[in-house]
Design an enzyme around this catalytic site. Structure first.
Site, PDB file in Angstrom:
ATOM      1  N   TYR A 166       0.768  -0.905   0.041  1.00  0.00           N
ATOM      2  CA  TYR A 166      -0.071   0.421  -0.132  1.00  0.00           C
ATOM      3  C   TYR A 166       0.732   1.321  -0.119  1.00  0.00           C
ATOM      4  O   TYR A 166       1.742   1.412   1.015  1.00  0.00           O
ATOM      5  CB  TYR A 166      -0.760  -0.070   0.425  1.00  0.00           C
ATOM      6  CG  TYR A 166      -1.941   1.002   1.505  1.00  0.00           C
ATOM      7  CD1 TYR A 166      -2.995   1.982   0.602  1.00  0.00           C
ATOM      8  CD2 TYR A 166      -1.652   2.043   1.827  1.00  0.00           C
ATOM      9  CE1 TYR A 166      -4.178   2.463   0.542  1.00  0.00           C
ATOM     10  CE2 TYR A 166      -2.140   3.067   1.769  1.00  0.00           C
ATOM     11  CZ  TYR A 166      -3.633   3.398   1.703  1.00  0.00           C
ATOM     12  OH  TYR A 166      -4.481   4.089   1.298  1.00  0.00           O
ATOM     13  N   ASP A 271       9.335   3.580  -0.134  1.00  0.00           N
ATOM     14  CA  ASP A 271       8.456   4.610   0.787  1.00  0.00           C
ATOM     15  C   ASP A 271       8.896   4.440   1.988  1.00  0.00           C
ATOM     16  O   ASP A 271       8.866   3.387   2.324  1.00  0.00           O
ATOM     17  CB  ASP A 271       7.148   3.948   0.307  1.00  0.00           C
ATOM     18  CG  ASP A 271       5.736   4.831   0.812  1.00  0.00           C
ATOM     19  OD1 ASP A 271       6.182   5.382   1.686  1.00  0.00           O
ATOM     20  OD2 ASP A 271       4.626   4.035   0.089  1.00  0.00           O
ATOM     21  N   LYS A 299       3.257  10.181   8.382  1.00  0.00           N
ATOM     22  CA  LYS A 299       2.583   9.689   9.817  1.00  0.00           C
ATOM     23  C   LYS A 299       3.778  10.292  10.867  1.00  0.00           C
ATOM     24  O   LYS A 299       3.298  11.180  11.000  1.00  0.00           O
ATOM     25  CB  LYS A 299       3.195   7.837   9.383  1.00  0.00           C
ATOM     26  CG  LYS A 299       2.254   7.598   8.070  1.00  0.00           C
ATOM     27  CD  LYS A 299       2.323   6.181   9.142  1.00  0.00           C
ATOM     28  CE  LYS A 299       1.786   4.976   7.621  1.00  0.00           C
ATOM     29  NZ  LYS A 299       0.343   5.591   7.063  1.00  0.00           N
TER      30      LYS A 299
HETATM   31  C1  PLP Z   1       3.697   2.799   3.187  1.00  0.00           C
HETATM   32  C2  PLP Z   1       2.312   3.555   3.227  1.00  0.00           C
HETATM   33  N1  PLP Z   1       2.490   4.858   2.099  1.00  0.00           N
HETATM   34  C3  PLP Z   1       1.811   5.738   2.118  1.00  0.00           C
HETATM   35  C4  PLP Z   1       1.025   5.894   3.244  1.00  0.00           C
HETATM   36  C5  PLP Z   1      -0.430   7.040   2.432  1.00  0.00           C
HETATM   37  O1  PLP Z   1      -0.090   7.247   3.467  1.00  0.00           O
HETATM   38  P1  PLP Z   1      -1.003   8.492   4.377  1.00  0.00           P
HETATM   39  O2  PLP Z   1      -2.977   7.733   4.840  1.00  0.00           O
HETATM   40  O3  PLP Z   1      -0.368   9.766   5.264  1.00  0.00           O
HETATM   41  O4  PLP Z   1      -1.926   9.106   2.866  1.00  0.00           O
HETATM   42  C6  PLP Z   1       0.430   4.311   3.912  1.00  0.00           C
HETATM   43  C7  PLP Z   1      -0.495   4.843   4.743  1.00  0.00           C
HETATM   44  O5  PLP Z   1      -1.040   3.728   5.692  1.00  0.00           O
HETATM   45  C8  PLP Z   1       1.435   3.709   4.414  1.00  0.00           C
HETATM   46  O6  PLP Z   1       1.739   2.660   4.494  1.00  0.00           O
END
Ligand code: PLP
Length: 461
Positions: A166, A271, A299
């Protein structure tokens, strides 16, 4: 890691205990039920994001301090969910609260740069060894903009991601997630499937998924894409796969990915929305010693305020610098978020804080390991930095396919109920990893282990 011989779990007993624990939780949360009935009239599903849904009602929280949170019924929990890993600092940390309070009195938003944005950029550059940074407001914005930057830098459109990972809720990456085992497809030719409705097929077709922890499969897929005239712009991946527990990279895997991407002129995007700031001061880049072209953070960066960042090499950011890639946003670098991030980076998430997290996590992982061994429970504990989980599978999970083949959603659901009824707050309805905060103690970790042991005992007695 996994126990060789394990007990057979009695499925009827799992369901019986789940019903019992669900009844107890419902009885303890009438205030949440009332909130839900009120909320669903104006909020879709009674929540602000579908990730907050829970049947029969979500648990509504009122406040948090340090390692604890309280729900609207006054139930107190130790927080191991920590806002999907955003609150590695613990709730209402004094240094962050003070920085935000001071900033509020000076104005909260200008859409003009402030000094804090510079300080945060300097510190991120130092930690990640990547010279250039830009800000956004969430992980989704970070991955969306990073992919655009990679597409522009390479003049290519196809992107490669890890099957099951994700990366946020924008169309480019809402592909090949949450797929049932029989729809995953051939390992060397995995399916590109939209995650939910409303995602254009044309966008889905531009996103190609490969299995985690298999550099050879990635290389072969990339070679095929090159042969088809669809060379990828980027590989976007979590260096440690999360959102299905924790899957560590096999030794040498990240290095191999770095070589493959470099050899094909593909930008590598790590990421680090989950790993960044939670597993080391410089995230996975520091922990595993592999540097990508671009990194995405969110986060835990903002200490509980909406924030995100993209870091990269000078080359990766060249077209943004030249004004040819439009990387923008009204709230980018918002002064409140930047004040929080500055305090977070400089005063809170210090080397001592990371050492404390490592000590806590090792204690917690070892405690869970001891329970697993004592009860011959089917599973193993795994983690890194502040993150960890018990994976309810006798087989080691290395990628999404092995996760789906061995997933024990019933046990995960039961564990969640055991935790909640014993004062351990965990992510509702998800097989999430835990995130410890620097305010957790060894005794807090022991309480988690005790709840797990009670479940293991009740299931095997
Ligand atoms: C690895 C990863 N990338 C991107 C995101 C997206 O972040 P946001 O919810 O702040 O848009 C998440 C959210 O859980 C994530 O776990």
């Amino acid at each position: 890691m996994s126990t060789e011989i394990h007990v057979e779990i009695d499925r009827a007993r799992v369901r019986e205990l789940t019903a019992r624990e669900a009844g107890v939780l419902d009885g303890r949360t009438p205030g949440s039920k009332d909130f839900y009935e009120r909320a669903r009239k104006s909020l879709v599903g009674g929540v602000a994001s579908s990730y907050q849904l829970r049947d029969p009602w979500p648990i509504y929280l009122s406040h948090g301090k340090g390692a604890q949170v309280w729900d609207v019924d006054g139930n107190e929990y130790l927080d191991f969910h920590n806002g999907f890993g955003s609150m590695v600092q613990g709730h209402a940390h004094d240094a962050i609260s003070q920085a935000v309070t001071e900033r509020i009195g000076l104005g909260t938003h200008f859409a003009a740069p402030t000094e804090d944005a510079i300080v945060v950029g300097e510190e991120l550059a130092r930690r990640w060894g990547l010279p250039k940074w830009r800000y956004v407001n969430s992980g989704s914005e970070a991955t969306m903009d990073a992919i655009r930057i990679a597409r522009a830098a390479t003049g290519r459109e196809t992107i490669v991601k890890i099957f099951g990972s994700y990366h946020g809720h924008h169309d480019y990456v809402m592909v090949s997630i949450g797929v049932e085992y029989d729809r995953i497809g051939d390992r060397l030719d995995l399916e590109s499937l939209p995650y939910g409705m409303g995602i254009p097929q044309a966008v889905v077709d531009l996103t190609v998924a490969v299995p985690f922890n298999d550099a050879e499969a990635m290389e072969r897929r990339i070679e095929r894409l090159v042969d088809e005239g669809r060379a990828p712009a980027c590989v976007i991946m979590e260096p440690v796969m999360m959102n299905l527990g924790v899957v560590l990279p096999e030794p040498g895997y990240l290095e191999a990915v770095r070589e493959i991407t470099r050899a094909h002129g593909i930008l590598l995007i790590f990421d680090e929305v989950k790993t960044g700031l939670c597993i080391a001061a410089g995230g996975a880049v520091e922990r595993f010693g592999v540097t990508p072209d671009l990194v995405t953070l969110a986060k835990a960066l903002g200490g509980g305020l909406p924030s995100g960042a993209i870091g990269g090499t000078d080359e990766a950011f060249e077209l943004v610098e030249a004004g040819k890639v439009v990387q923008v946003g009204t709230y980018n670098g918002n002064p409140l978020s930047m004040a929080a991030a500055r305090a977070n980076l400089l005063e809170v998430m210090t080397p001592e804080a990371y050492a404390h997290l490592d000590t806590l996590n090792e204690h917690l992982l070892q405690g869970c390991r001891s329970v697993i061994e004592a009860y011959s429970f089917p599973g193993y504990s795994v983690g890194v930095g502040s993150k960890g989980c018990v994976t309810f599978s006798p087989e080691r999970i290395v990628d999404y396919a092995s996760f789906k083949a061995n997933q024990d959603a019933e046990l995960a659901e039961l564990a969640w109920h055991y935790n909640m009824n014993r004062g351990i707050f965990m992510t509702p309805g998800r097989e999430e990893e835990w995130t410890l905060s620097i305010t957790h103690t060894i005794e807090d970790c022991d309480r988690f282990v005790a709840a797990f042991e009670e479940m293991a005992h009740d299931l095997t007695a």
